[in-house]
Design a protein around this motif. Structure first.
Motif, PDB file in Angstrom:
ATOM      1  N   ASN A 122       8.326  16.313 -17.767  1.00 41.75           N
ATOM      2  CA  ASN A 122       7.136  16.232 -17.825  1.00 41.75           C
ATOM      3  C   ASN A 122       6.565  15.753 -15.646  1.00 41.75           C
ATOM      4  O   ASN A 122       8.092  14.857 -14.837  1.00 41.75           O
ATOM      5  N   PRO A 123       5.764  16.254 -14.932  1.00 42.10           N
ATOM      6  CA  PRO A 123       5.141  16.507 -13.544  1.00 42.10           C
ATOM      7  C   PRO A 123       4.973  15.177 -13.047  1.00 42.10           C
ATOM      8  O   PRO A 123       4.854  15.385 -11.984  1.00 42.10           O
ATOM      9  N   TYR A 124       5.029  14.814 -13.805  1.00 37.75           N
ATOM     10  CA  TYR A 124       4.577  12.812 -13.394  1.00 37.75           C
ATOM     11  C   TYR A 124       5.581  12.130 -12.929  1.00 37.75           C
ATOM     12  O   TYR A 124       6.495  12.141 -13.314  1.00 37.75           O
ATOM     13  N   PRO A 125       5.394  11.432 -11.464  1.00 35.63           N
ATOM     14  CA  PRO A 125       6.787  11.331 -10.727  1.00 35.63           C
ATOM     15  C   PRO A 125       7.064   9.439 -11.255  1.00 35.63           C
ATOM     16  O   PRO A 125       8.097   9.345 -11.071  1.00 35.63           O
ATOM     17  N   LYS A 178      11.045   7.823  -5.137  1.00 35.73           N
ATOM     18  CA  LYS A 178      11.728   6.993  -4.277  1.00 35.73           C
ATOM     19  C   LYS A 178      10.527   6.637  -3.820  1.00 35.73           C
ATOM     20  O   LYS A 178      10.478   5.399  -3.048  1.00 35.73           O
ATOM     21  N   THR A 179       9.149   7.614  -3.633  1.00 36.26           N
ATOM     22  CA  THR A 179       8.198   6.822  -2.813  1.00 36.26           C
ATOM     23  C   THR A 179       7.601   5.958  -3.436  1.00 36.26           C
ATOM     24  O   THR A 179       6.863   4.684  -3.093  1.00 36.26           O
ATOM     25  N   PHE A 180       7.566   5.389  -5.089  1.00 38.27           N
ATOM     26  CA  PHE A 180       6.602   4.814  -6.187  1.00 38.27           C
ATOM     27  C   PHE A 180       7.594   3.487  -5.512  1.00 38.27           C
ATOM     28  O   PHE A 180       7.425   1.916  -5.566  1.00 38.27           O
ATOM     29  N   SER A 181       9.091   3.887  -5.482  1.00 43.01           N
ATOM     30  CA  SER A 181      10.044   2.070  -5.079  1.00 43.01           C
ATOM     31  C   SER A 181       9.665   2.071  -4.133  1.00 43.01           C
ATOM     32  O   SER A 181       9.631   0.761  -3.553  1.00 43.01           O
ATOM     33  N   ARG A 182       9.821   2.860  -2.979  1.00 46.12           N
ATOM     34  CA  ARG A 182       9.359   2.329  -1.803  1.00 46.12           C
ATOM     35  C   ARG A 182       8.006   1.583  -1.404  1.00 46.12           C
ATOM     36  O   ARG A 182       7.928   1.086  -1.026  1.00 46.12           O
ATOM     37  N   THR A 183       6.734   2.163  -1.934  1.00 51.50           N
ATOM     38  CA  THR A 183       5.422   1.664  -1.564  1.00 51.50           C
ATOM     39  C   THR A 183       5.561   0.822  -2.233  1.00 51.50           C
ATOM     40  O   THR A 183       4.465  -0.273  -1.969  1.00 51.50           O
ATOM     41  N   LYS A 184       5.545   0.765  -3.579  1.00 47.24           N
ATOM     42  CA  LYS A 184       4.830  -0.337  -4.302  1.00 47.24           C
ATOM     43  C   LYS A 184       6.028  -1.454  -5.145  1.00 47.24           C
ATOM     44  O   LYS A 184       6.190  -2.761  -4.796  1.00 47.24           O
ATOM     45  N   VAL A 205       6.868  -6.792 -12.890  1.00 47.14           N
ATOM     46  CA  VAL A 205       6.782  -6.941 -11.748  1.00 47.14           C
ATOM     47  C   VAL A 205       5.824  -5.612 -11.765  1.00 47.14           C
ATOM     48  O   VAL A 205       4.536  -5.355 -11.479  1.00 47.14           O
ATOM     49  N   LEU A 206       5.521  -4.802 -13.561  1.00 49.87           N
ATOM     50  CA  LEU A 206       5.229  -3.824 -13.561  1.00 49.87           C
ATOM     51  C   LEU A 206       3.804  -4.504 -13.774  1.00 49.87           C
ATOM     52  O   LEU A 206       3.304  -3.269 -13.776  1.00 49.87           O
ATOM     53  N   ARG A 207       3.989  -5.293 -14.914  1.00 52.35           N
ATOM     54  CA  ARG A 207       2.420  -5.552 -15.235  1.00 52.35           C
ATOM     55  C   ARG A 207       2.200  -6.465 -13.934  1.00 52.35           C
ATOM     56  O   ARG A 207       0.449  -5.951 -14.573  1.00 52.35           O
ATOM     57  N   ILE A 208       2.104  -7.225 -13.018  1.00 55.29           N
ATOM     58  CA  ILE A 208       1.051  -7.460 -11.936  1.00 55.29           C
ATOM     59  C   ILE A 208       0.749  -5.862 -11.444  1.00 55.29           C
ATOM     60  O   ILE A 208      -0.487  -5.507 -10.791  1.00 55.29           O
ATOM     61  N   ILE A 209       1.507  -4.742 -10.610  1.00 55.55           N
ATOM     62  CA  ILE A 209       0.946  -3.438 -10.347  1.00 55.55           C
ATOM     63  C   ILE A 209      -0.007  -3.077 -11.338  1.00 55.55           C
ATOM     64  O   ILE A 209      -0.876  -2.201 -10.664  1.00 55.55           O
ATOM     65  N   SER A 210       0.207  -2.666 -12.642  1.00 54.25           N
ATOM     66  CA  SER A 210      -0.987  -2.632 -13.047  1.00 54.25           C
ATOM     67  C   SER A 210      -2.315  -3.466 -13.103  1.00 54.25           C
ATOM     68  O   SER A 210      -3.305  -2.904 -13.342  1.00 54.25           O
ATOM     69  N   PHE A 211      -1.881  -4.810 -12.972  1.00 53.03           N
ATOM     70  CA  PHE A 211      -3.460  -5.205 -12.737  1.00 53.03           C
ATOM     71  C   PHE A 211      -4.363  -4.959 -11.329  1.00 53.03           C
ATOM     72  O   PHE A 211      -5.669  -5.146 -11.716  1.00 53.03           O
ATOM     73  N   LEU A 212      -3.464  -3.521 -10.508  1.00 52.55           N
ATOM     74  CA  LEU A 212      -4.328  -3.292  -9.143  1.00 52.55           C
ATOM     75  C   LEU A 212      -5.060  -1.873  -9.791  1.00 52.55           C
ATOM     76  O   LEU A 212      -5.312  -1.729  -8.317  1.00 52.55           O
ATOM     77  N   ASN A 213      -4.980  -1.989 -11.401  1.00 46.91           N
ATOM     78  CA  ASN A 213      -6.224  -1.107 -11.350  1.00 46.91           C
ATOM     79  C   ASN A 213      -5.017   0.455 -10.586  1.00 46.91           C
ATOM     80  O   ASN A 213      -5.636   1.677 -10.452  1.00 46.91           O
ATOM     81  N   SER A 214      -3.545   0.665 -10.730  1.00 48.15           N
ATOM     82  CA  SER A 214      -3.081   1.480 -10.033  1.00 48.15           C
ATOM     83  C   SER A 214      -2.982   2.550 -11.003  1.00 48.15           C
ATOM     84  O   SER A 214      -2.174   1.651 -12.203  1.00 48.15           O
ATOM     85  N   HIS A 215      -2.857   3.537 -11.051  1.00 54.22           N
ATOM     86  CA  HIS A 215      -2.266   4.953 -12.292  1.00 54.22           C
ATOM     87  C   HIS A 215      -1.162   5.067 -11.642  1.00 54.22           C
ATOM     88  O   HIS A 215      -1.089   6.225 -11.841  1.00 54.22           O
ATOM     89  N   ASP A 216      -0.018   4.926 -10.547  1.00 54.63           N
ATOM     90  CA  ASP A 216       1.102   5.183 -10.517  1.00 54.63           C
ATOM     91  C   ASP A 216       1.788   5.247 -11.652  1.00 54.63           C
ATOM     92  O   ASP A 216       2.915   6.363 -11.368  1.00 54.63           O
ATOM     93  N   LEU A 217       2.265   4.506 -12.416  1.00 53.08           N
ATOM     94  CA  LEU A 217       3.033   4.523 -13.588  1.00 53.08           C
ATOM     95  C   LEU A 217       1.903   5.346 -15.069  1.00 53.08           C
ATOM     96  O   LEU A 217       1.309   4.159 -15.066  1.00 53.08           O
ATOM     97  N   LYS A 218       2.694   5.601 -15.566  1.00 60.10           N
ATOM     98  CA  LYS A 218       2.239   5.905 -17.173  1.00 60.10           C
ATOM     99  C   LYS A 218       2.949   6.675 -17.606  1.00 60.10           C
ATOM    100  O   LYS A 218       4.810   5.761 -18.059  1.00 60.10           O
TER     101      LYS A 218
END
Length: 605
Positions: A122-125, A178-184, A205-218
């Motif tokens: 899958n292409p999503y990182p 690696k970028t997601f781990s470092r920045t988020k 922690v992932l739950r909090i990131i999802s509250f930011l309307n971030s689409h980093d994690l699919k």
């Protein structure tokens, strides 16, 4: 890319399996979980595997060493594994997360070999493998949008059974760049553990990131891939069935004798129940009364005999309700003296309850295993039995003797001083079912030594409530059997079913009529399959001979492994002629179409 495996937990719910072992060393069908996952990882191009250890960590490190299957293995020790949760184990590995793209894996999982490929192709990182919610699942759930973005993590405390249609379960296999781990992820991980503590879950922690309307994690929903999370003994048992070797898989499934709601995607074509009556509002009424039924004692035998008498129109002294027909079969077989005449192949629960030397066996001498009342009388006149069993329609042959002929047999048995036992558990599936039952005071009194058994589970499609009835005008026998079962042999759900059933008799009649039409349609389609010889049936199943070059055992295995459909191979039943046979249940139209599609597919190969 690297893999990080969290393996510090104690696995207390696995009891003796983890008394001196970390959870990932528990074997499933002889192979430790950690061996299986490392072998799966070995085909990937990984720089290293980092394992966070804790409970019995040294034993795991000694077992694996620094390399397995060409994989370089590093370890991180969680010395306070008994005071922390997996968020702390991952926090200990945060520097490793910053070094490389990562596959994050929990060590108590077993899954198909193709799972890692799903992530890597899958292409999503940044991806989380998820599965549509099923009743066996526990733990963290997520909601996803139409673009597979994770819009919310649902912790256990917020779980709502009314919302399960929108839930996906995290498989606990992730891909982080690696970028997601470092920045988020790592910054939020550090902040969360500092604010909340270490006895938490890394998904928070992932739950909090999802509250930011971030689409980093699919989310990446899986479809037919098999997986299971092993937290306790029951999970281990189910995993061993799901991932059994070919030589053991049928034994592990058949040996369960039900409970297949734990395998919700599997179609069960072994167990035989009415597929349509549970559409009736009777189930809605029972559901509405659920909390009362589960918190109240059921009535005793006297009251339940009265209610059963009301339902099936026979005198209270003539009827005994049981915890399924199985309880009544056991008591009846232990009560009746003398020999038992059986027709084979048959439902073995009756003969299994008797000594082999007390059985007198009749085997029809024709390829369809058909027989008549006259055939039985001719055979047992020459081969005397004190009791004769007639399953009508028979299981597995589907042979059916019309009621007029059954009464001729009953009269003959009466004259010969033979007790006739008629199991009519499947009679309501026969054409003209309304006039085919022996459950009437007039008939029972005309043949007072005749015994009539009926499995309500099968006829009415409610096997979970465990209900059966036995009727006879032999009041001495009925009274004796009532004393042999426990005072509360019927649970509150079965009692309430009998209490309200008469309101839904029209629904039951419609369900039986609908079933008969569906059976006719299913029979036509089965007969189009070139490797089947379909025998006529008046029951809710068909006995089919499997024609060469197909093999019944291999066919059943293929149906289970490729199509997730469990079918009964009955070639080894006593009374068969050494050929290959399969018993195929009749289910709903939708299920039967799925079954036919699978058989048509196999017919091409």
């Amino acid at each position: 890319m690297q893999a990080i495996i969290l393996a510090a937990g104690m696995g207390k719910r696995l009891g003796e399996y983890t008394k001196n072992n970390t959870k990932c060393m528990v074997p499933v069908n002889g192979v430790p979980l950690i061996d299986r996952v490392l072998l799966q990882l070995s085909i990937l191009s990984l720089n290293r595997v980092v394992i966070v250890v804790g409970y019995e960590g040294q034993k795991l490190m000694n077992y694996l060493g620094s390399e397995q299957h060409g994989l370089k293995i590093e370890y991180i020790d969680n010395p306070i594994y008994d005071k922390t949760n997996n968020i702390y184990s991952l926090a200990l590995a945060k520097e490793k997360l910053l070094d490389d793209d990562t596959l994050l894996i929990e060590s108590d999982l077993i899954f198909d070999d193709g799972m890692f490929k799903l992530l890597l192709d899958n292409p999503y990182p940044n991806l989380a493998l998820v599965a549509k919610y099923e009743s066996w699942m526990d733990g963290t759930m997520v909601r996803i949008d139409q673009d597979n973005n994770i819009v919310n993590f649902v912790p256990k405390a917020a779980f709502d059974f009314r919302e399960t249609n929108s839930y996906y379960k995290t498989v606990n296999i992730y891909k982080f760049s690696k970028t997601f781990s470092r920045t988020k992820y790592v910054p939020f991980l550090e902040a969360y553990t500092k604010a909340v503590g270490n006895n938490e879950y890394y998904e928070n922690v992932l739950r909090i990131i999802s509250f930011l309307n971030s689409h980093d994690l699919k989310a990446l929903p899986i479809t037919d891939e098999k997986w299971y999370e092993i937290d306790d003994k029951q999970d281990l048992d189910i995993a061993e069935a799901l991932f059994a070797d070919e030589k053991d898989v049928l034994r592990k499934y058949y040996g369960r004798y039900g409970g297949f709601w734990r395998f919700p995607k599997m179609l069960d074509y072994c167990y035989l129940v009415n597929p349509y009556f549970n559409e009736s509002r009777i189930i809605d009424e029972m559901e509405a009364f659920f909390r009362t039924l589960i918190s109240e004692y059921p009535s005793g035998m006297k009251v339940n005999s009265l209610i059963a008498s009301k339902c099936w129109g026979v005198k209270e002294d003539y009827i005994i309700p049981g915890n399924g027909a199985a309880e009544l079969i056991k008591v009846l077989m232990e009560t009746l003296p003398g020999t038992l005449g059986v027709t084979r192949p048959t439902f073995e629960e009756y003969p299994n309850r008797r000594d082999k030397e007390k059985l007198v066996t009749y085997i029809p001498q024709n390829s369809d295993y058909r027989y008549t009342a006259k055939d039985l009388m001719d055979f047992f006149e020459k081969n005397h039995a004190d009791n004769i069993l007639l399953i009508n329609p028979d299981n597995p042959s589907g042979n059916f003797i019309p009621i007029c002929d059954v009464l001729v047999l009953a009269a003959w048995c009466q004259k010969q001083d033979i007790r006739l036992i008629v199991d009519e558990s499947f009679v309501d599936f026969s054409v003209g079912f309304e006039n085919n039952s022996l459950l009437s005071n007039t008939l029972l009194e005309a043949y007072p030594t005749m015994v009539v058994m009926k499995s309500i589970s099968k006829s009415y499609g409610v096997p979970g409530i465990r209900l059966g009835i036995l009727c006879s005008a032999d009041v001495t026998l009925i009274a004796k059997m009532k004393k042999m079962v426990s005072i509360w042999n019927i649970n509150s759900f079965a009692e309430y079913f009998m209490q309200i059933f008469t309101k839904y008799e029209k629904d039951y009649k419609r369900a039986c009529e609908k079933f008969i039409a569906e059976r006719e349609d299913f029979e036509k389609k089965l007969k189009e399959i070139s490797f089947l010889r379909v025998m006529p049936s008046q029951a809710n199943y068909f006995l089919c001979e499997i024609l060469p070059p197909k093999n019944a055992n291999q066919l059943v295995l293929t149906m289970l492994k490729k199509y997730n459909i469990l079918v009964r191979d009955c070639s080894d039943k006593q009374g068969f002629d050494g050929k290959q046979y399969m018993r195929i249940a009749v289910r709903s139209h939708e299920d039967n179409e799925r079954f036919i599609h699978a058989f048509r597919d196999l017919d091409k190969n």
